[in-house]
Design an enzyme around this catalytic site. Structure first.
Site, mmCIF file in Angstrom:
data_model
loop_
_atom_site.group_PDB
_atom_site.id
_atom_site.type_symbol
_atom_site.label_atom_id
_atom_site.label_comp_id
_atom_site.label_asym_id
_atom_site.label_seq_id
_atom_site.Cartn_x
_atom_site.Cartn_y
_atom_site.Cartn_z
ATOM 1 N N GLY A 98 0.814 -1.218 0.000
ATOM 2 C CA GLY A 98 0.000 0.000 0.000
ATOM 3 C C GLY A 98 0.836 1.251 0.000
ATOM 4 O O GLY A 98 0.489 2.237 0.629
ATOM 5 N N LEU A 130 2.965 4.147 -2.577
ATOM 6 C CA LEU A 130 2.457 4.990 -3.668
ATOM 7 C C LEU A 130 1.962 4.163 -4.842
ATOM 8 O O LEU A 130 0.883 4.417 -5.382
ATOM 9 C CB LEU A 130 3.560 5.928 -4.151
ATOM 10 C CG LEU A 130 3.782 7.174 -3.301
ATOM 11 C CD1 LEU A 130 4.983 7.942 -3.808
ATOM 12 C CD2 LEU A 130 2.547 8.060 -3.327
ATOM 13 N N ALA A 131 2.741 3.159 -5.251
ATOM 14 C CA ALA A 131 2.364 2.388 -6.433
ATOM 15 C C ALA A 131 1.089 1.598 -6.175
ATOM 16 O O ALA A 131 0.139 1.657 -6.974
ATOM 17 C CB ALA A 131 3.503 1.452 -6.820
ATOM 18 N N GLY A 132 1.042 0.890 -5.061
ATOM 19 C CA GLY A 132 -0.122 0.064 -4.749
ATOM 20 C C GLY A 132 -1.388 0.887 -4.611
ATOM 21 O O GLY A 132 -2.458 0.495 -5.095
ATOM 22 N N SER A 155 20.448 15.491 4.036
ATOM 23 C CA SER A 155 20.326 16.034 2.687
ATOM 24 C C SER A 155 21.655 16.589 2.164
ATOM 25 O O SER A 155 22.509 17.058 2.915
ATOM 26 C CB SER A 155 19.281 17.143 2.685
ATOM 27 O OG SER A 155 19.424 17.938 1.555
ATOM 28 N N ARG A 181 27.204 12.450 -6.168
ATOM 29 C CA ARG A 181 26.854 11.476 -5.135
ATOM 30 C C ARG A 181 27.694 10.209 -5.139
ATOM 31 O O ARG A 181 28.185 9.787 -4.105
ATOM 32 C CB ARG A 181 25.391 11.046 -5.315
ATOM 33 C CG ARG A 181 24.424 11.915 -4.602
ATOM 34 C CD ARG A 181 23.048 11.340 -4.738
ATOM 35 N NE ARG A 181 22.075 12.339 -4.308
ATOM 36 C CZ ARG A 181 20.781 12.092 -4.150
ATOM 37 N NH1 ARG A 181 20.307 10.899 -4.405
ATOM 38 N NH2 ARG A 181 19.972 13.040 -3.753
ATOM 39 N N ARG A 217 19.330 5.611 -10.230
ATOM 40 C CA ARG A 217 18.085 6.367 -10.258
ATOM 41 C C ARG A 217 18.354 7.852 -10.020
ATOM 42 O O ARG A 217 19.135 8.214 -9.153
ATOM 43 C CB ARG A 217 17.143 5.857 -9.171
ATOM 44 C CG ARG A 217 15.869 6.638 -9.037
ATOM 45 C CD ARG A 217 15.009 6.103 -7.921
ATOM 46 N NE ARG A 217 15.593 6.277 -6.605
ATOM 47 C CZ ARG A 217 15.532 7.407 -5.900
ATOM 48 N NH1 ARG A 217 14.931 8.466 -6.389
ATOM 49 N NH2 ARG A 217 16.086 7.490 -4.706
ATOM 50 N N LEU A 263 9.368 8.678 -6.998
ATOM 51 C CA LEU A 263 7.952 8.909 -6.725
ATOM 52 C C LEU A 263 7.171 8.857 -8.027
ATOM 53 O O LEU A 263 6.060 8.330 -8.096
ATOM 54 C CB LEU A 263 7.759 10.266 -6.035
ATOM 55 C CG LEU A 263 8.419 10.409 -4.668
ATOM 56 C CD1 LEU A 263 8.146 11.781 -4.072
ATOM 57 C CD2 LEU A 263 7.924 9.332 -3.721
#
Lengths: 251, 252, 661
Positions: free
Chosen positions: C11, C13-15, C251, C298, C414, C420
């Protein structure tokens, strides 16, 4: 947490109205009456003849004559009864945690409920002790006029207050409970009705309500000390104008 | 240095079993938090008096104080276990730590409680924007930065349960839906599209368990880990329901 | 005929995106999640979500450039059509989220504000405060709750997915799941199963991922025959706060505002860091990369920090690996700008980073790899065919893969703020596919399948669970997990050497053997978290094998997969002619490397063996953008690019000549 059941009771149907009425009646007329009552009583401290100014003030109230009883019932006793009964329900539905979360507002929350109960008990006692309603059960000490039109308002009150050592402390607790309950109730009602929203405005309202409560508390305590120290042996002055027969049952 | 400290946990094997408490001796190290302590207990569940026990059941997920899972009552104060640093907690309580599950929800086991009631409340206040559909209908309405700044803090509510745990009005005897749900209703009433269902939400807030059941103890705003202005929402709900009822009474 | 039903597992974001979109189409969904869906790992995403927008368009940006940045960032390891489709849809995805009430930051005109993220020249990233992931998932959670209230969605929260139910024809017919409170096990019949089960950070012990990101669900699908792609591609974030329970992100902006990274020159110097004089501090990024200083990209920052701690043994602390990230010298005004992130450090570490240097270390952050999923190429647009029965479909018919659990959108690396997007896009995009699939089912619904299929599946899982609970041994699952995490983190993250990976593989084999003797400290049948963890540990050991073996076999450098022993020697000549010669050699090696390794790793579970995994390699569809070298930080980067373009053009001419003849 408990979900309302399917059958909607009359109270549930008018839930909002009932709760708002509770809030409103606490302020007007009950709260307003408390202000008038305490300020009137404070006139006992007025300079001049002992109890003279006080007698004048209560004579004005009693000038209502035969209307006084219905006015008392409709504008004081019924609203007070409604406010109290619903208040008890609210108290029973709450679960104070002031021990655990000792924030100022939470302590006031608990105090509001405690003072509500104290105020109710005190008012019950006070009415029995002073109001003519209490006469059949050994109370009803207050007399506006004595024999031959003597002005006995202050005298009868003072006698009742001085009857035993514990009565004045009971009055002090009772009156302060009423005052706190009103002042804090005023502060919460400003939130309930959505007048003070931001914490800053609530803080300012807090100071105003505290000042208001302080004034009432001073008035109430002043009056109490006035009656506590009233010389009950001095003869009461005689009232010259003639309401004596009508309102001899007091206030 | 082999310092250690004691953690006393209120346990309960299942909803129908009695509560009991168990203490665990945890070797001190800097930087510990409550979730690490529970992880250590899970790895070696041996009590202070050397009896082997079972791992303490507890909820946890993100460990960054953003998912809302690990709410529990630590030293009498409800909070997230992940951000409860042991150094700070020990300071509060002179060397011993007391952990209990939240008291306002049914215990499932040990520190795990069932917070379903909170999610059901979100259904009651219709905490969503009723869009026509998920096909492409262009961008959403414009929102001023000021409105966004008002909405964002309310929208950070993670349904963790701290506010209702500390709320003296949220209990078995009272129908109050709690500060979180009230605040969500206010959030969606402020949304340009969500506004369309405003009256439906206000009707719920005016009903049993609604805004009239708030007692203004204001504990909610003090224990909220996300600093959500819950009391602002509550006062707004008071104002909006009043106006709504007036409108309703006078025929809109 | 039974009612048609879809099971969505996970459950996040994708689900949620898939669930709400399916419910909108009138399809009933059972949504299974280990945690209340609002607590899914998606909440942890901070930065934002990428899409081309009106603002960037006017600076020359378009969907193609977003697509190009994504595949370039991913080192060309993605099939290009799905990525193109995602970038084409991105602006509309953001519009939809906007309409759902996401509290995106606003410009003074009331439009969505955007910021710039790594790997691009454009301000493509819409954001909502510092908690964009949280805000997005809440919007979707609210929509799903709306459908739940309408009866189209049944949520099963605190239910753990144990495995798919696959019938004799190889068709997925549902799942078996277990109630994590009552431990009740049951089957859910489904005409389509959607796995949206996220990443597998816990294979590395502690990571930036949530406690539920074990990869357990993916491993269970893998055991049931689903292939796993590019498992070895694991993104590591350079700066995380090493906590005792998890690693929390710090961050990049701390370095952006002037924060400096250093270690004491004396290993594990026990002095107060503030009292160590500058001459005894090693500002390794500044010394090694004078041009970029602390703001190297990074992956480079990650590798250098790792190198200093692991290879040079200069970690600040003896017991755990970390370096100093120092913002104490910054002026108060600059420190104030960093308040938000400095508060996170203070909250979880208890130290004030304005006064004491922060201790940070790289942390496993994202799984680019995942369960293999298919797509159908749209030859007209270069994207996908919407509604095609193949989109997001695993190699097990009836089982679909979306979100981080899916391998196909991010290739070798990525880009920030693309995760997201891929989650929501794949969730929305799988819905028309499933609609078409359900419509095509002529023989009723999965519920009509013989009940013995479902009963058998539940029985099998019950047996496995009973065996695990009844196991008599002396191994502690938590200790095995810790050893697994330590070995994986040490050898299979940032810098990979074959002998180290081999060491980890034998460690995994050892742990697998010890796992057979694992003993549960809780043998009860009520909310047994010990059981849940131990079961997931078995899955993590399998995922570890997929990751480590994949890394061992891939002898090249690509994206985050860095093997110094297989790095193409960088040009170093000063003489232009010599440099060009070296560049040509470099490009030839690059071509050769791509010919061999520009392929997705496909792992297949080989049942019967001792948890053995079989590997094969799949060609990557690079038909839209030809691969080109990533030359960041290389000497003679321009010459390399020039030579490469010439080589491509020559190859093109050859092809044309052949066609002409």
């Amino acid at each position: 947490m408990a979900h309302p059941t399917e059958s909607v009771s009359l109270q549930d149907k008018n839930y909002f109205l009932v709760r708002r009425l509770h809030s409103l009646l606490g302020l007007v007329p009950v709260g307003a009456f408390l202000c008038v009552h305490l300020l009137t009583n404070a006139t006992i401290l007025a300079p001049g003849e002992a109890g003279g100014e006080f007698q004048k003030s209560i004579e004005r109230i009693h000038a209502l004559g035969p209307l006084l009883v219905p006015v008392e019932v409709v504008f004081i006793f019924l609203p007070l009864l409604f406010h109290s009964l619903l208040g008890f329900q609210i108290v029973f539905n709450s679960q104070s945690n002031a021990q655990q979360y000792r924030y100022g507002s939470n302590l006031r929350y608990t105090a509001q409920r405690t003072t509500g109960i104290l105020a109710f008990l005190f008012i019950f006692y006070h009415i029995w002790q002073m109001h003519w309603f209490g006469k059949p059960v050994g109370g009803g000490a207050f007399e506006l006029h004595g024999a031959a039109g003597a002005a006995t308002g202050a005298m009868t009150t003072a006698v009742a207050i001085q009857q035993a050592w514990w009565i004045a402390p009971v009055y002090a607790i009772g009156v302060l409970s009423c005052v706190f309950h009103l002042a804090n109730g005023l502060w919460t009602s400003l939130i309930t009705w959505g007048i003070t929203i931001r914490p800053e405005s609530q803080r300012v309202a807090g100071y105003v309500c505290a000042a208001f409560g302080l004034v009432l508390a001073i008035a109430g305590m002043g009056a109490l000390s006035g009656f506590r120290t009233f010389d009950v042996k001095s003869p009461p002055p005689v009232v010259t104008d003639g309401h004596a027969d009508v309102t001899s049952h007091g206030h | 240095m082999s310092k250690s400290f004691t953690v006393t946990i209120q346990r309960q094997d299942d909803p129908h079993s009695p509560k009991y408490s168990e203490s665990f001796e945890i070797p001190y190290e800097p930087g510990l938090n409550m979730t690490t302590v529970l992880q250590r207990i899970a790895a070696t569940p041996v009590t202070s008096d050397n009896k082997s026990s079972t791992p303490v059941a507890y909820d946890s997920c993100c460990l960054e104080e953003i998912c809302g899972a690990c709410t529990m009552v630590i030293n009498g104060r409800v909070r997230q276990a992940c951000s409860a640093l042991i150094d700070n907690v020990l300071e509060e309580s002179a060397g011993a730590i007391d952990v209990k599950p939240m008291s306002k929800f049914p215990v499932v086991r040990d520190l795990v409680v069932n917070r379903k009631a909170m999610f059901e409340s979100l259904k009651r206040v219709k905490a969503w924007v009723k869009v026509d559909g998920y096909h492409d209908l262009g961008s959403g309405p414009r929102v001023s930065p000021h409105e966004q700044e008002d909405a964002y803090p309310l929208s950070k509510c993670m349904t963790c349960g701290c506010c209702v745990e500390a709320c003296p009005q949220f209990n078995d005897k009272s129908p109050f839906i709690g500060p979180a749900a009230v605040s969500q209703a206010i959030l969606f009433n402020a949304n340009p599209t969500g506004k369309i269902d405003r009256d439906e939400r206000l009707e719920v807030l005016a009903g049993p368990g609604g805004i009239a059941d708030c007692g203004n103890s204001q504990n909610c705003v003090k224990v909220c880990p996300k600093d959500i202005p819950l009391t602002d929402s509550i006062a707004k709900a008071g104002r909006d329901t009043t106006l709504y009822k007036f409108r309703q009474f006078f025929g809109r | 005929m039974g009612k048609q039903n879809v099971v969505v597992v996970g459950g996040g974001l994708a689900g949620l995106a898939a669930t709400m979109r399916l419910a909108e189409a009138g399809i009933h969904v059972d949504l299974i999640s280990m945690v209340p869906v609002k607590r899914s790992h998606s909440v942890c995403a901070q930065g934002g979500i990428n899409s081309v927008n009106e603002y960037t368009r006017q600076q020359g940006d378009n969907e193609w450039l977003h697509f190009d940045d994504t595949v370039y960032g991913g080192d060309f390891l993605q099939h290009q059509p799905p990525v193109k489709e995602m970038c084409d849809w991105a602006p509309r995805v953001i519009d939809l989220l906007d309409r759902l009430g996401v509290t995106f930051n606003r410009t003074s005109e009331g439009l969505r504000d955007q910021r710039r993220f790594g790997g691009t020249m454009y301000k493509r990233t819409a954001f909502a405060g510092a908690t964009t992931g949280q805000q997005l998932i809440y919007a979707l959670d609210e929509q799903v709750r709306r459908w739940e209230a309408d009866g189209l969605v049944n949520k099963y929260e605190y239910w753990e997915f144990l495995g798919p139910i696959v019938d004799d024809q190889g068709q997925c017919r549902g799942v078996v799941a277990q109630d994590m409170f009552s431990m009740e096990m049951r089957s859910f019949a489904a005409d389509a199963v959607v796995l949206a089960t996220g990443g597998c950070g816990l294979v590395f012990g502690r990571s930036t991922m949530s406690m539920i990101c074990t990869g357990g669900a993916a491993a269970r699908a893998f055991r049931a025959g689903a292939n796993y792609g590019n498992g070895e591609f694991i993104q590591v974030h350079p700066t995380a706060i090493p906590g005792t329970d998890k690693l929390r992100l710090m961050s990049e902006s701390a370095r952006g505002e002037g924060g400096r990274v250093w270690v004491p020159k004396k290993p594990q110097d026990s002095r107060d860091p503030m009292s160590i004089p500058a001459s005894e501090r090693y500002y390794f990024l500044e010394e090694r990369y004078p041009k970029y200083g602390n703001l190297v990209p990074r992956d480079i920052a990650t590798r250098e920090i790792f190198d200093v701690c692991v290879n040079m043994n200069l970690s600040v602390e003896p017991g755990r690996l970390c370096v100093y990230l120092d913002v104490t010298e910054l002026p108060p005004d600059t420190q104030k700008k960093l308040d938000g992130i400095l508060e996170i450090y203070e909250k979880f570490q208890g130290d004030n980073p304005r006064k004491v240097p922060m201790k940070i270390f790289p942390a496993v952050h994202y799984s680019m790899g995942g369960l293999w999923a298919d797509y159908e190429r749209n030859d007209k647009t270069g994207g996908m065919v919407m509604g095609s029965l193949r989109n997001q479909l695993s190699n097990v018919p009836g089982m679909y893969i979306i979100g981080e659990a899916d391998y196909q959108y991010h290739g070798g690396n990525r880009l920030g703020a693309n995760s997201l997007l891929s989650c929501i896009f794949s969730g929305l995009f799988v819905a028309p596919t499933i609609e078409n699939q359900l419509a095509s089912l002529k023989d009723g619904s999965a519920a009509d399948a013989p009940s013995s299929l479902f009963e058998g599946a539940v029985k099998e899982h019950k047996q496995k669970t009973d065996d695990l609970v009844g196991n008599q041994g002396d191994e502690n699952p938590y200790h095995i997990h810790q050893e697994l995490g330590d070995s994986m983190t040490r050898n299979v993250t940032v810098v990979r050497r074959n002998k180290d990976i081999e060491e980890t593989l034998s460690k995994i084999a050892e742990l697998n053997a010890r796992y057979k003797n694992v003993s549960l400290s809780d043998k009860g049948n009520w909310t047994n978290q010990n059981l849940s963890f131990t079961r997931a540990l078995g899955d993590m050991l399998l995922m570890a094998k997929v990751i480590a073996q994949g890394a061992l076999q891939r002898d090249e450098c690509r994206g985050v997969h860095y093997k110094p022993d297989f790095q193409i020697t960088a040009p170093d000549a000063d003489n232009p002619k010599e440099l060009r010669k070296q560049a040509t050699t470099w490009c030839q090696s690059f071509k050769k490397k791509n010919d061999q390794w520009l392929k997705s790793t496909i792992a297949k579970y080989k049942p019967g063996g001792s948890g053995d995994v079989e590997f094969s390699y799949e060609d990557v569809d690079t038909s839209l953008i030809p691969p080109r070298p990533r030359t960041y930080g290389l000497k003679g980067a321009e010459i390399i690019e020039e030579v490469w373009r010439e080589m491509l053009a020559a190859a093109d001419n050859d092809k044309k000549a052949k066609v002409g003849a």
